[in-house]
Design a protein around this motif. Structure first.
Motif: not given
Length: 128
Positions: A71-76
């Motif tokens: 989720a973190l990677i996809d978010m930013a």
């Protein structure tokens, strides 16, 4: 731009946290469990990530699970490195691209993942 001193400031406020010098740079532990570290361009890291690690300051942190990391990677994707050799649940981020509040949240949550319950209660101010 966030620095290692910003990581130190956040980590020093967390109960039981200690900084150690490691071969690849600074690292933070709680009760002998690693929760944050300065990333180093080791040969075992894929070339794409190794180039970034050699050129700029990158910090890695533990996360609760694989889904949080993704989720973190996809978010930013411009902040979080997609390619590392660590597997999950860990994530690395570019310090030059992260704001102070998000840095504090990542370091604190990484500490929570590794800290025992009694230290989390102490931090949260729970007397129960």
């Amino acid at each position: 731009m966030a620095t290692l001193d910003d990581v130190r400031r956040v980590a020093s406020a967390l109960p039981g946290s200690e900084e150690r010098a490691m071969t690849g740079g600074a690292a933070w532990f709680v009760r002998r469990k690693l929760y944050a570290w300065q990333c180093h361009p080791w040969p075992s890291i894929p070339a794409e990530a190794r180039e970034i690690l050699a050129a700029e300051l990158v910090v890695g942190v533990k996360v609760a699970d694989e889904f949080d990391a993704l989720a973190l990677i996809d978010m930013a994707p411009d902040v979080f490195l997609r390619t590392t050799s660590w597997g999950e649940p860990k994530v690395a981020f570019r310090m030059a691209r992260i704001d102070g509040d998000h840095l504090a949240e990542l370091v604190t949550e990484a500490w929570r993942v590794q800290a025992p319950k009694y230290l989390r209660r102490e931090f949260d101010g729970d007397d129960a």
